[in-house]
Design a protein around this motif. Structure first.
Motif, mmCIF file in Angstrom:
data_model
loop_
_atom_site.group_PDB
_atom_site.id
_atom_site.type_symbol
_atom_site.label_atom_id
_atom_site.label_comp_id
_atom_site.label_asym_id
_atom_site.label_seq_id
_atom_site.Cartn_x
_atom_site.Cartn_y
_atom_site.Cartn_z
ATOM 1 N N GLY A 39 41.030 47.987 62.729
ATOM 2 C CA GLY A 39 40.818 49.231 62.000
ATOM 3 C C GLY A 39 41.338 50.452 62.718
ATOM 4 N N GLN A 40 41.368 50.408 64.039
ATOM 5 C CA GLN A 40 41.831 51.563 64.806
ATOM 6 C C GLN A 40 43.267 51.927 64.457
ATOM 7 N N LYS A 41 44.136 50.954 64.386
ATOM 8 C CA LYS A 41 45.546 51.227 64.059
ATOM 9 C C LYS A 41 45.666 51.756 62.636
ATOM 10 N N LEU A 42 44.939 51.155 61.710
ATOM 11 C CA LEU A 42 44.974 51.622 60.321
ATOM 12 C C LEU A 42 44.406 53.032 60.194
ATOM 13 N N TYR A 43 43.338 53.310 60.935
ATOM 14 C CA TYR A 43 42.751 54.653 60.931
ATOM 15 C C TYR A 43 43.781 55.664 61.433
ATOM 16 N N THR A 44 44.456 55.324 62.500
ATOM 17 C CA THR A 44 45.472 56.219 63.070
ATOM 18 C C THR A 44 46.560 56.514 62.044
ATOM 19 N N THR A 45 46.960 55.517 61.304
ATOM 20 C CA THR A 45 48.022 55.672 60.313
ATOM 21 C C THR A 45 47.571 56.440 59.071
ATOM 22 N N HIS A 46 46.381 56.125 58.563
ATOM 23 C CA HIS A 46 45.969 56.627 57.255
ATOM 24 C C HIS A 46 44.927 57.747 57.269
ATOM 25 N N CYS A 47 44.200 57.932 58.344
ATOM 26 C CA CYS A 47 43.048 58.836 58.321
ATOM 27 C C CYS A 47 43.077 59.930 59.390
ATOM 28 N N GLN A 48 43.670 59.631 60.510
ATOM 29 C CA GLN A 48 43.590 60.508 61.683
ATOM 30 C C GLN A 48 44.173 61.897 61.452
ATOM 31 N N ASN A 49 45.223 62.025 60.667
ATOM 32 C CA ASN A 49 45.832 63.345 60.455
ATOM 33 C C ASN A 49 44.830 64.353 59.930
ATOM 34 N N CYS A 50 43.925 63.926 59.087
ATOM 35 C CA CYS A 50 42.942 64.851 58.507
ATOM 36 C C CYS A 50 41.599 64.820 59.243
ATOM 37 N N HIS A 51 41.155 63.635 59.621
ATOM 38 C CA HIS A 51 39.812 63.502 60.197
ATOM 39 C C HIS A 51 39.784 63.537 61.724
ATOM 40 N N GLY A 52 40.944 63.560 62.360
ATOM 41 C CA GLY A 52 41.014 63.687 63.808
ATOM 42 C C GLY A 52 40.910 62.376 64.558
ATOM 43 N N ALA A 53 41.419 62.377 65.774
ATOM 44 C CA ALA A 53 41.427 61.182 66.619
ATOM 45 C C ALA A 53 40.023 60.713 66.977
ATOM 46 N N LYS A 54 39.093 61.649 67.041
ATOM 47 C CA LYS A 54 37.706 61.321 67.394
ATOM 48 C C LYS A 54 36.775 61.469 66.197
ATOM 49 N N GLY A 55 37.352 61.520 65.000
ATOM 50 C CA GLY A 55 36.553 61.653 63.787
ATOM 51 C C GLY A 55 35.914 63.018 63.636
#
Length: 144
Positions: A39-55
Motif C-alpha cells: 500500500g505504501q507505493k500505491l499511496y505514494t502514487t495516488h494519494c501523497q500529492n494531496c494528503h502528504g507523505a505523513k498523511g
C-alpha cells in the motif's frame, strides 16, 4: 543468472522491509505488514500529492489521514471514498473540509485494500488488515 540473483535481491529486500514494519508494529500480523508495504507505493502514487507523505493533509484543502477516530468511524466508507471520491463538507479532526476528492476508479479491490491498510496502520494506529473481502463488501454498499 543475473535475473535470478536480481530477483533474489529484490525478494530479500522486500522481506527485510516487511520484517522491519512488523517489528515497528509488534501487534501487526505478517499479512497486515505485507498489505501495508504494498500500500505504501500505491499511496505514494495516488494519494501523497494531496494528503502528504505523513498523511498530514494540505492546509484547509485536503484533510489529514491521521485522525484515528475518523478512520475507525468511517471504516465502512473508506473504500467508497477511495474508489468514487467525495464532495461536500467533511469533518476531520475537528475541522471542516469542503473540497472535492476525485475517485480512483482504476484501482482494483486489492489495491484499495493495500492503500487502506497502509493508511490505517501507518497513520491511524490500527493493527488490522483492511481485506479485499471488506473492500468488496463496502463497495457494494456505497451511496452514490
Amino acid at each position: 543468472m543475473r535475473k535470478y540473483i536480481l530477483s533474489l535481491a529484490v525478494i530479500g529486500m522486500l522481506l527485510i522491509t516487511v520484517m522491519g514494519i512488523q517489528s515497528c508494529y509488534s501487534n501487526v500480523s505478517m499479512e497486515t505488514a505485507q498489505y501495508a508495504v504494498n500500500g505504501q507505493k500505491l499511496y505514494t502514487t495516488h494519494c501523497q500529492n494531496c494528503h502528504g507523505a505523513k498523511g498530514e493533509g494540505l492546509g484547509k484543502l485536503y484533510p489529514p489521514l491521521t485522525d484515528s477516530t475518523f478512520l475507525n468511524k468511517q471504516r465502512a466508507q473508506l473504500a467508497c471514498i477511495v474508489k468514487h471520491g467525495i464532495r461536500g463538507p467533511l469533518q476531520v479532526n475537528g475541522k471542516t473540509y469542503d473540497g472535492i476528492m476525485p475517485g480512483n476508479a482504476k484501482l482494483n479491490t486489492v489495491e484499495i485494500a493495500y492503500i487502506l491498510t497502509y493508511i490505517t496502520t501507518t497513520f491511524g494506529n490500527s493493527t488490522s488488515t483492511y481485506t479485499q473481502e471488506e473492500v468488496v463488501k463496502n463497495l457494494e454498499n456505497c451511496k452514490k
